[in-house]
Scaffold this active site. Sequence first.
Site, PDB file in Angstrom:
ATOM      1  N   ASP A   1      -6.843   8.705   9.915  1.00 31.86           N
ATOM      2  CA  ASP A   1      -5.521   8.271  10.364  1.00 31.86           C
ATOM      3  C   ASP A   1      -5.170   8.773  11.758  1.00 31.86           C
ATOM      4  OD1 ASP A   1      -4.363   6.662   8.233  1.00 31.86           O
ATOM      5  OD2 ASP A   1      -4.607   8.464   7.017  1.00 31.86           O
TER       6      ASP A   1
ATOM      7  N   GLU B   1       0.853  -1.178   0.000  1.00 31.25           N
ATOM      8  CA  GLU B   1       0.000   0.000   0.000  1.00 31.25           C
ATOM      9  C   GLU B   1       0.890   1.230   0.000  1.00 31.25           C
ATOM     10  OE1 GLU B   1      -3.390   1.276   2.617  1.00 31.25           O
ATOM     11  OE2 GLU B   1      -3.264  -0.830   3.180  1.00 31.25           O
TER      12      GLU B   1
END
Lengths: 405, 279
Positions: B74, B63
């Site tokens: 996040d 990723e």
Amino acid sequence: MITSTQSLTQLSTKFGPYGGQFIPEVLMPAVAELEQAYLEAQADASFQAEFARLLREYVGRPTPLTFAAHLSDELGGARIYLKREDLAHTGAHKINNALGQALLAKRMGKRRVVAETGAGQHGVATATVAALLGLECVVYMGSVDMARQQPNVQRMHLLGAEVRPVESGSRTLKDAVNEAIRDWVTNVSHTHYLLGSALGPHPYPTMVRDFQAVIGLEARAQILEQAGRLPDACIACVGGGSNAIGLFHAFRDDPGVRLIGVEAGGEGLESGRHASRFSDPKRGRPGVLHGTYTWVLQDEDGQVAETHSISAGLDYAAVGPEHAFLRDQGRAEYTTADDRSALRAFQYLARSEGILAALESSHAVAEAIRLAPQLSADDILLVNLSGRGDKDLETILKALGKEEM
Amino acid sequence: MTISEASTVLTGSGIQRISRAFQQAREAGYAALMPYFTLGYPDAPTSLEVIEAMAEAGADLIELGVPFSDPLADGPTIQHSTHMALEKGMSVRACLELTAELRRRGVRQPFLLMGYVNPILAYGVERYVADAARSGADGLIVPDLPPEEAETLEAACRDHGLALVYLVSPTSPPERVALVAGRTGGFLYLVSLTGVTGARSELPPGLADFIARVRQVACTPLAVGFGISTPEQARLVGQLADGVIVGSALIEAAGRDGHPAQAAADFIRALKQALHSGG
């Protein structure tokens, strides 16, 4: 843009192309639950009665509509009326929405609310209703904002809320929203995100508008009673745009009433230090911030821009999606007032009417001051005085001091 | 200017290459390991070295994080990494160039570009997908784009053979899991917990039930991410899922001493070994 995926929502999530639900999957069930609860509450006479009772007996509604006789005389044009949201409990319109959402949170069985705040007004409103209704309250506030809005930080503490400083990004409102959303994602089972403006994923823009619509409903009835007719224009400042949409909503089907939103011009559009999403041809364009598709100040790479305004409440990179739609439709128009004009308007209103307006609201007053002399005494301007200026005294005195030097 | 073409010969579409990576791992009897690293962190050359080292150390898919100013899904570690990357001048275009450079250097693992929707809109949806495919990416993960809002991007990905990977979470009701699973490309991304990315000391309780619940309705490979921090945790998740995603813990490991590529490779090897011992 509902597709073959089973839709979780019942209302339309969009205003034309704007709005939607651009959020992590974790939150999709939460916004569906919120919409469901909101629809049920709207149809529930006892919820509405309780909301109305608290608006009346706790918030102090209806707020008055004040004819600004001296200001109108001195400007020598249109007659100016002020919708006095500054007289609502906690000193701004924010309490209307905070109360509505807190009642909804209780109805959903959530025992904890989180909120973001810039200037601290929404944080204080949320802390207030949380105290009233017995909810645990956490307010996220950029550490830069905490430093410049100490009195509101103290107020929130006194009201029993926890204020968590946000140290990420620019450490202002945008980052406080990020952090509030992260908290919500983490604690979604027992936490409601009490978003402070007509922003964010559906159903927030619709729900917040509806909780603020009381402003326009009252103002429309009051102006009809006091002036005998509708105004020629309604004027309100636009950060996220909840006070503006709350005022505009009742007038949207009155074609003779211009709806004018005033964005923060900061240090001027050329300076790049402003929060005028609609007026900056280089950096203002549609995009996604905090779950909604709307006009966003951003660089060419799609990174969200830092904004500036003397008023923390207008210092935000995105605007409520319904405003973007009203603008596209030509139903509402959007202009700017810079820091200087807002300061001038603050002083003018203070001396002519004995009212210390919030710096946010002073942007709307500035537009009225600009517009009134171009009109005749037969014309009426209705200005939303969304909040009072006590919180801004330090900022104002500092800015005025700088000018004198 | 167009994005330079990846020079390594990759066979098949992005979706096919992702499927093959999961298939190969399954045939070997292990869950696929999918590390995340932020492009441009701590700077562009170092991020390339780290990703190359991860590939050599045995990552099955990778990723690649595309930085955004407001990464609301996040936690602090990835926030910091993307913030640093932007400070160093990272852009969407530069991310695609780095992706192509990784291909030129011979990295062959499937690449998933993980980034938020606004930079994609700013770049132009069609153009982004076309350039991502040209740069050698195989799929996209967009954490703030649920299927309801993804019609245009999904169509563009279809045109270019890229996988648009959707996410499900423990809060997703069964009928929704089924529908999202039916639309995802390549694999389904299971967010292990209600929360943001970030290393955690414990696996969330109920993870096994969640994976089993999704397994009943999904016929794509299932990869689990968010909060997986240690080889032991990876081993446990690898017993239940087809893929294990590790991001924040890897970034922390890479930042711990002065040799990020070496540290990342060591961590990948430890994860890989744990997955192989988990059976």
